[in-house]
Design a protein around this motif. Structure first.
Motif, PDB file in Angstrom:
ATOM      1  N   ARG A  69       2.766   8.221  47.438  1.00 58.41           N
ATOM      2  CA  ARG A  69       2.858   8.220  48.905  1.00 58.41           C
ATOM      3  C   ARG A  69       3.869   7.199  49.416  1.00 58.41           C
ATOM      4  O   ARG A  69       4.664   7.492  50.326  1.00 58.41           O
ATOM      5  CB  ARG A  69       1.479   7.944  49.508  1.00 58.41           C
ATOM      6  CG  ARG A  69       0.463   9.054  49.319  1.00 58.41           C
ATOM      7  CD  ARG A  69      -0.826   8.689  50.051  1.00 58.41           C
ATOM      8  NE  ARG A  69      -1.929   9.574  49.756  1.00 58.41           N
ATOM      9  CZ  ARG A  69      -2.144  10.753  50.357  1.00 58.41           C
ATOM     10  NH1 ARG A  69      -1.302  11.169  51.271  1.00 58.41           N
ATOM     11  NH2 ARG A  69      -3.188  11.482  50.030  1.00 58.41           N
ATOM     12  N   GLN A 124      -7.969  10.424  45.612  1.00 54.95           N
ATOM     13  CA  GLN A 124      -8.369   9.137  46.175  1.00 54.95           C
ATOM     14  C   GLN A 124      -9.765   9.144  46.785  1.00 54.95           C
ATOM     15  O   GLN A 124     -10.382   8.083  46.915  1.00 54.95           O
ATOM     16  CB  GLN A 124      -7.352   8.704  47.237  1.00 54.95           C
ATOM     17  CG  GLN A 124      -6.044   8.216  46.660  1.00 54.95           C
ATOM     18  CD  GLN A 124      -5.202   7.498  47.685  1.00 54.95           C
ATOM     19  OE1 GLN A 124      -4.942   8.018  48.764  1.00 54.95           O
ATOM     20  NE2 GLN A 124      -4.750   6.297  47.367  1.00 54.95           N
ATOM     21  N   ALA A 156      -1.107   6.206  45.317  1.00 55.03           N
ATOM     22  CA  ALA A 156      -0.481   5.103  46.077  1.00 55.03           C
ATOM     23  C   ALA A 156       1.025   5.026  45.853  1.00 55.03           C
ATOM     24  O   ALA A 156       1.794   5.035  46.833  1.00 55.03           O
ATOM     25  CB  ALA A 156      -1.160   3.783  45.731  1.00 55.03           C
ATOM     26  N   GLY A 179       4.180  -0.170  46.872  1.00 58.63           N
ATOM     27  CA  GLY A 179       3.425   0.742  46.014  1.00 58.63           C
ATOM     28  C   GLY A 179       3.005   0.074  44.720  1.00 58.63           C
ATOM     29  O   GLY A 179       1.885   0.293  44.229  1.00 58.63           O
ATOM     30  N   GLN A 212       0.110  -2.222  45.568  1.00 53.12           N
ATOM     31  CA  GLN A 212      -1.111  -1.435  45.747  1.00 53.12           C
ATOM     32  C   GLN A 212      -1.635  -0.918  44.410  1.00 53.12           C
ATOM     33  O   GLN A 212      -2.846  -0.872  44.190  1.00 53.12           O
ATOM     34  CB  GLN A 212      -0.830  -0.266  46.690  1.00 53.12           C
ATOM     35  CG  GLN A 212      -0.708  -0.653  48.146  1.00 53.12           C
ATOM     36  CD  GLN A 212      -2.015  -1.214  48.685  1.00 53.12           C
ATOM     37  OE1 GLN A 212      -3.049  -0.569  48.638  1.00 53.12           O
ATOM     38  NE2 GLN A 212      -1.948  -2.435  49.199  1.00 53.12           N
ATOM     39  N   THR A 213      -0.728  -0.544  43.528  1.00 56.43           N
ATOM     40  CA  THR A 213      -1.136  -0.082  42.199  1.00 56.43           C
ATOM     41  C   THR A 213      -1.888  -1.167  41.449  1.00 56.43           C
ATOM     42  O   THR A 213      -2.935  -0.915  40.828  1.00 56.43           O
ATOM     43  CB  THR A 213       0.108   0.351  41.394  1.00 56.43           C
ATOM     44  OG1 THR A 213       0.739   1.442  42.058  1.00 56.43           O
ATOM     45  CG2 THR A 213      -0.276   0.785  39.988  1.00 56.43           C
TER      46      THR A 213
END
Length: 278
Positions: A172, A136, A169, A215, A218-219
């Protein structure tokens, strides 16, 4: 300080040796990976470009209403797509959506199982954290170099670079969701004789669903942020007019295409937005 710089660690040379070795000895693997990624891209692009644009708009509006149950959000999505059609960026938008959806398929298929595994194995997560941090924080332009070396020019290297940047992302957030399952729920499930697989599917994953959906959101957002960078390696989409505007200092074209990217981001965010756990 000359003695220090004269004996610098061979980071760049080592990386070149590794990439050269991979190119010479793993060519078959990268060719197969490129073929699989290209098939995924072609399939999604066919689905998005073959029907009439208004059919695609109607499908997205229907999905939005099914997910959100709010006519205001569905109307916002409709207005966003009509604006894109009005500006003449429909084809470029579908190409960018293809890249985003392809990245989502790969990242969620890989990231969710890894996130589950790390939630159950703290040592694995501790060992993986530096790798996720590197993925990242390393400048995204650096990813383009090996992507070009292994996959050439086109949509595939853009997809690979996007996946590398976005993958941490879902890993996590899936880890966070599964690891935060209350111990009382786990103990209750085990006391009733649930197997580890049943605990995972009936307790941990339902509890982690909001985090997994976050997630996914966010992806999508991170993938969309890569469309301009992906255009530098030949990926089609909304990044192409942005790069062209930058090269020609065309303010009108840059603002137009950039605003369309913002509209697409708003559409996707509103479609997948989820309220917090109640």
């Amino acid at each position: 300080m000359d003695w220090l710089t004269a004996n610098k660690l061979p980071v760049g040379k080592t990386a070149k040796i590794v990439f050269d070795w991979l190119k010479d000895n793993a060519g078959g693997f990268f060719d197969a990976l490129a073929a699989a990624m290209q098939a995924l891209i072609d399939g999604i692009l066919f689905v998005l470009e073959t029907p009439h644009p208004l059919v695609i708009v109607a499908v997205f509006v229907a999905i939005t209403y099914a997910l959100q149950r709010k006519w205001q959000t569905a109307l916002l999505v409709l207005a966003g797509f009509l604006f894109i059609l009005n500006q003449g960026y429909w084809k470029a938008t579908m190409e960018s959506l293809t890249l985003v959806l392809s990245a989502c398929v790969v990242c969620m298929a890989v990231g969710v199982p890894i996130g589950i595994a790390t939630a159950h194995r703290p040592r694995l997560f501790a060992a993986l954290q530096p790798v996720l941090d590197l993925m990242q924080t390393l400048p995204t332009f650096v990813y383009l170099i090996p992507a070009i070396v292994f996959f050439g020019i086109g949509m595939v290297p853009g997809l690979i670079a996007t996946v590398i940047f976005v993958l941490p992302a879902p890993i996590r957030l899936t880890h966070l969701g599964v690891a935060s399952t209350p111990e009382s729920l786990l103990e209750a499930a085990r006391s009733f004789g649930a197997t580890p697989r049943q605990v995972l599917w009936r307790v941990e994953l339902p509890w982690a669903t909001p985090q997994i959906m976050a997630g996914l959101n966010q992806t999508i957002m991170l993938s969309l942020s890569m469309v301009v960078i992906a255009a530098l390696v030949g990926a089609n989409g909304l990044g192409v007019p942005v790069v062209r505007a930058l090269n020609s200092v065309n303010t009108a074209l840059g603002f137009e295409s950039g605003f369309v990217i913002v509209i697409v981001a708003i559409i996707l965010d509103r479609m997948l937005r989820r309220e917090g756990r109640k």
